[in-house]
Design a protein around this motif. Structure first.
Motif, mmCIF file in Angstrom:
data_model
loop_
_atom_site.group_PDB
_atom_site.id
_atom_site.type_symbol
_atom_site.label_atom_id
_atom_site.label_comp_id
_atom_site.label_asym_id
_atom_site.label_seq_id
_atom_site.Cartn_x
_atom_site.Cartn_y
_atom_site.Cartn_z
ATOM 1 N N ALA A 65 79.392 -7.870 -46.471
ATOM 2 C CA ALA A 65 78.254 -8.071 -47.372
ATOM 3 C C ALA A 65 77.140 -7.074 -47.099
ATOM 4 O O ALA A 65 76.404 -6.690 -48.008
ATOM 5 N N LEU A 66 77.016 -6.650 -45.865
ATOM 6 C CA LEU A 66 75.945 -5.742 -45.466
ATOM 7 C C LEU A 66 76.320 -4.269 -45.603
ATOM 8 O O LEU A 66 75.547 -3.392 -45.217
ATOM 9 N N ALA A 67 77.465 -3.975 -46.166
ATOM 10 C CA ALA A 67 78.022 -2.625 -46.115
ATOM 11 C C ALA A 67 77.502 -1.656 -47.176
ATOM 12 O O ALA A 67 77.559 -0.450 -46.953
ATOM 13 N N GLU A 68 77.040 -2.151 -48.307
ATOM 14 C CA GLU A 68 76.725 -1.214 -49.386
ATOM 15 C C GLU A 68 75.388 -1.492 -50.043
ATOM 16 O O GLU A 68 74.931 -2.628 -50.067
ATOM 17 N N GLY A 69 74.801 -0.416 -50.581
ATOM 18 C CA GLY A 69 73.539 -0.525 -51.304
ATOM 19 C C GLY A 69 72.357 -0.223 -50.412
ATOM 20 O O GLY A 69 72.494 0.133 -49.243
ATOM 21 N N GLY A 70 71.181 -0.400 -51.005
ATOM 22 C CA GLY A 70 69.959 -0.234 -50.240
ATOM 23 C C GLY A 70 69.735 -1.435 -49.336
ATOM 24 O O GLY A 70 70.496 -2.409 -49.372
ATOM 25 N N ALA A 71 68.699 -1.383 -48.538
ATOM 26 C CA ALA A 71 68.433 -2.462 -47.585
ATOM 27 C C ALA A 71 68.275 -3.809 -48.289
ATOM 28 O O ALA A 71 68.821 -4.818 -47.835
ATOM 29 N N ALA A 72 67.546 -3.837 -49.393
ATOM 30 C CA ALA A 72 67.344 -5.100 -50.118
ATOM 31 C C ALA A 72 68.668 -5.629 -50.667
ATOM 32 O O ALA A 72 68.948 -6.828 -50.568
ATOM 33 N N ASP A 73 69.489 -4.749 -51.230
ATOM 34 C CA ASP A 73 70.806 -5.170 -51.747
ATOM 35 C C ASP A 73 71.676 -5.720 -50.628
ATOM 36 O O ASP A 73 72.348 -6.742 -50.785
ATOM 37 N N ARG A 74 71.675 -5.050 -49.506
ATOM 38 C CA ARG A 74 72.477 -5.495 -48.359
ATOM 39 C C ARG A 74 72.045 -6.886 -47.913
ATOM 40 O O ARG A 74 72.874 -7.747 -47.643
ATOM 41 N N LEU A 75 70.739 -7.092 -47.841
ATOM 42 C CA LEU A 75 70.253 -8.398 -47.409
ATOM 43 C C LEU A 75 70.534 -9.484 -48.446
ATOM 44 O O LEU A 75 70.912 -10.595 -48.089
ATOM 45 N N LEU A 90 75.001 -15.147 -32.487
ATOM 46 C CA LEU A 90 73.737 -14.787 -33.130
ATOM 47 C C LEU A 90 73.313 -13.365 -32.747
ATOM 48 O O LEU A 90 72.788 -12.622 -33.577
ATOM 49 N N GLY A 91 73.568 -12.976 -31.510
ATOM 50 C CA GLY A 91 73.265 -11.611 -31.074
ATOM 51 C C GLY A 91 74.106 -10.585 -31.821
ATOM 52 O O GLY A 91 73.601 -9.531 -32.236
ATOM 53 N N ARG A 92 75.380 -10.882 -31.992
ATOM 54 C CA ARG A 92 76.253 -9.978 -32.756
ATOM 55 C C ARG A 92 75.798 -9.895 -34.211
ATOM 56 O O ARG A 92 75.831 -8.823 -34.819
ATOM 57 N N LEU A 93 75.354 -11.010 -34.760
ATOM 58 C CA LEU A 93 74.854 -11.019 -36.133
ATOM 59 C C LEU A 93 73.597 -10.154 -36.244
ATOM 60 O O LEU A 93 73.455 -9.366 -37.187
ATOM 61 N N GLU A 94 72.701 -10.254 -35.282
ATOM 62 C CA GLU A 94 71.507 -9.405 -35.270
ATOM 63 C C GLU A 94 71.887 -7.928 -35.264
ATOM 64 O O GLU A 94 71.306 -7.126 -36.004
ATOM 65 N N ARG A 95 72.851 -7.574 -34.422
ATOM 66 C CA ARG A 95 73.262 -6.167 -34.342
ATOM 67 C C ARG A 95 73.861 -5.685 -35.661
ATOM 68 O O ARG A 95 73.580 -4.568 -36.105
ATOM 69 N N LEU A 96 74.676 -6.525 -36.281
ATOM 70 C CA LEU A 96 75.257 -6.167 -37.590
ATOM 71 C C LEU A 96 74.157 -5.889 -38.610
ATOM 72 O O LEU A 96 74.210 -4.899 -39.347
ATOM 73 N N ILE A 97 73.188 -6.787 -38.663
ATOM 74 C CA ILE A 97 72.095 -6.638 -39.624
ATOM 75 C C ILE A 97 71.265 -5.397 -39.299
ATOM 76 O O ILE A 97 70.927 -4.609 -40.186
ATOM 77 N N SER A 98 70.966 -5.191 -38.041
ATOM 78 C CA SER A 98 70.178 -4.034 -37.626
ATOM 79 C C SER A 98 70.882 -2.737 -38.016
ATOM 80 O O SER A 98 70.257 -1.812 -38.561
ATOM 81 N N GLU A 99 72.183 -2.653 -37.745
ATOM 82 C CA GLU A 99 72.946 -1.453 -38.096
ATOM 83 C C GLU A 99 72.972 -1.247 -39.607
ATOM 84 O O GLU A 99 72.841 -0.114 -40.089
ATOM 85 N N ALA A 100 73.152 -2.331 -40.361
ATOM 86 C CA ALA A 100 73.206 -2.220 -41.820
ATOM 87 C C ALA A 100 71.866 -1.758 -42.380
ATOM 88 O O ALA A 100 71.817 -0.911 -43.286
ATOM 89 N N ILE A 101 70.782 -2.285 -41.862
ATOM 90 C CA ILE A 101 69.456 -1.898 -42.341
ATOM 91 C C ILE A 101 69.149 -0.453 -41.949
ATOM 92 O O ILE A 101 68.612 0.320 -42.737
ATOM 93 N N SER A 102 69.530 -0.080 -40.732
ATOM 94 C CA SER A 102 69.284 1.281 -40.251
ATOM 95 C C SER A 102 70.040 2.318 -41.068
ATOM 96 O O SER A 102 69.555 3.428 -41.264
ATOM 97 N N SER A 103 71.225 1.971 -41.518
ATOM 98 C CA SER A 103 72.045 2.939 -42.246
ATOM 99 C C SER A 103 71.834 2.885 -43.753
ATOM 100 O O SER A 103 72.430 3.658 -44.495
ATOM 101 N N ALA A 104 70.970 1.996 -44.227
ATOM 102 C CA ALA A 104 70.667 1.921 -45.658
ATOM 103 C C ALA A 104 69.941 3.194 -46.083
ATOM 104 O O ALA A 104 69.174 3.757 -45.298
ATOM 105 N N PRO A 105 70.166 3.628 -47.307
ATOM 106 C CA PRO A 105 69.565 4.896 -47.745
ATOM 107 C C PRO A 105 68.064 4.843 -48.006
ATOM 108 O O PRO A 105 67.424 5.881 -48.091
ATOM 109 N N ASP A 106 67.498 3.653 -48.095
ATOM 110 C CA ASP A 106 66.063 3.576 -48.401
ATOM 111 C C ASP A 106 65.235 3.368 -47.144
ATOM 112 O O ASP A 106 65.740 3.113 -46.063
#
Length: 194
Positions: free
Chosen positions: A73-83, A127-143
């Motif tokens: 779910a966190l793989a594509e789009g801008g940060a808002a789309d990913r979230l 929960l820690g792994r979930l945080e890392r997933l979200i952090s990586e997804a947000i960091s790699s978002a194009p916006d």
């Protein structure tokens, strides 16, 4: 044959997971697990040791499947789309079942006060792994990100998911949960609601 399991372990763990999800670790009994899995209590004890060991197997399977779905779910789009995509997965996950089963991780975290260190560590680890997933997804978002930074933002998002879980238990509908999650994304990232 002695020493060979006479049951499908994946089925047993999936059925046990359903029991733990509905009743919680503390309230689920070995008889509940035996009934749900179709495996006698003695065989469950022989195969896994005790209720907590069965729970840990089931929770590990759940965590892997959930984290994979969250990652997708966190793989594509801008940060808002990913979230937004991520929150859709979260809300569907906790409102699934009849009646809705809620959030296994939050239920377990609340049970953890009476559970072992191993259970608490599994919940914290997930929960820690979930945080890392979200952090990586947000960091790699194009916006561009808010000034908060990806790691702190990810912790805020995970914390918000626990609030969604409580709201679901309080009777909020899937639509209401999705609406509040969409508003949260707007507040967090900015931009218009989808």
């Amino acid at each position: 044959m002695v020493g060979v399991r006479q049951f499908d372990e994946q089925d047993v763990i999936a059925n046990a997971l359903d029991v733990f999800w509905r009743k919680g670790l503390h309230d689920a009994t070995m008889q509940d697990l035996a009934t749900a899995t179709g495996v006698q209590r003695g065989s469950l004890y022989n195969a896994y040791g005790d209720k907590e060991a069965i729970f840990l197997h089931a929770f590990d399977q759940y965590a892997e499947e959930f984290l994979e779905a969250a990652g997708n779910a966190l793989a594509e789009g801008g940060a808002a789309d990913r979230l937004r995509n991520f929150f859709d997965v979260i809300v569907v996950n906790m409102t699934g079942g009849s009646p809705p089963r809620g959030c296994l991780t939050t239920r377990t975290a609340l049970d953890a006060a009476i559970s072992s260190t191993a259970v608490r560590q599994r919940v914290q680890g997930m929960l820690g792994r979930l945080e890392r997933l979200i952090s990586e997804a947000i960091s790699s978002a194009p916006d561009r990100l808010p000034a908060l930074g990806a790691n702190r933002l990810a912790r805020v998002v995970v914390t918000f998911t626990r609030g969604l879980a409580v709201m679901e238990r309080a009777g909020y509908s899937r639509k209401q949960l999705k609406d509040v999650a969409a508003a949260f994304v707007v507040v967090l990232i900015g931009g218009a609601e989808a």
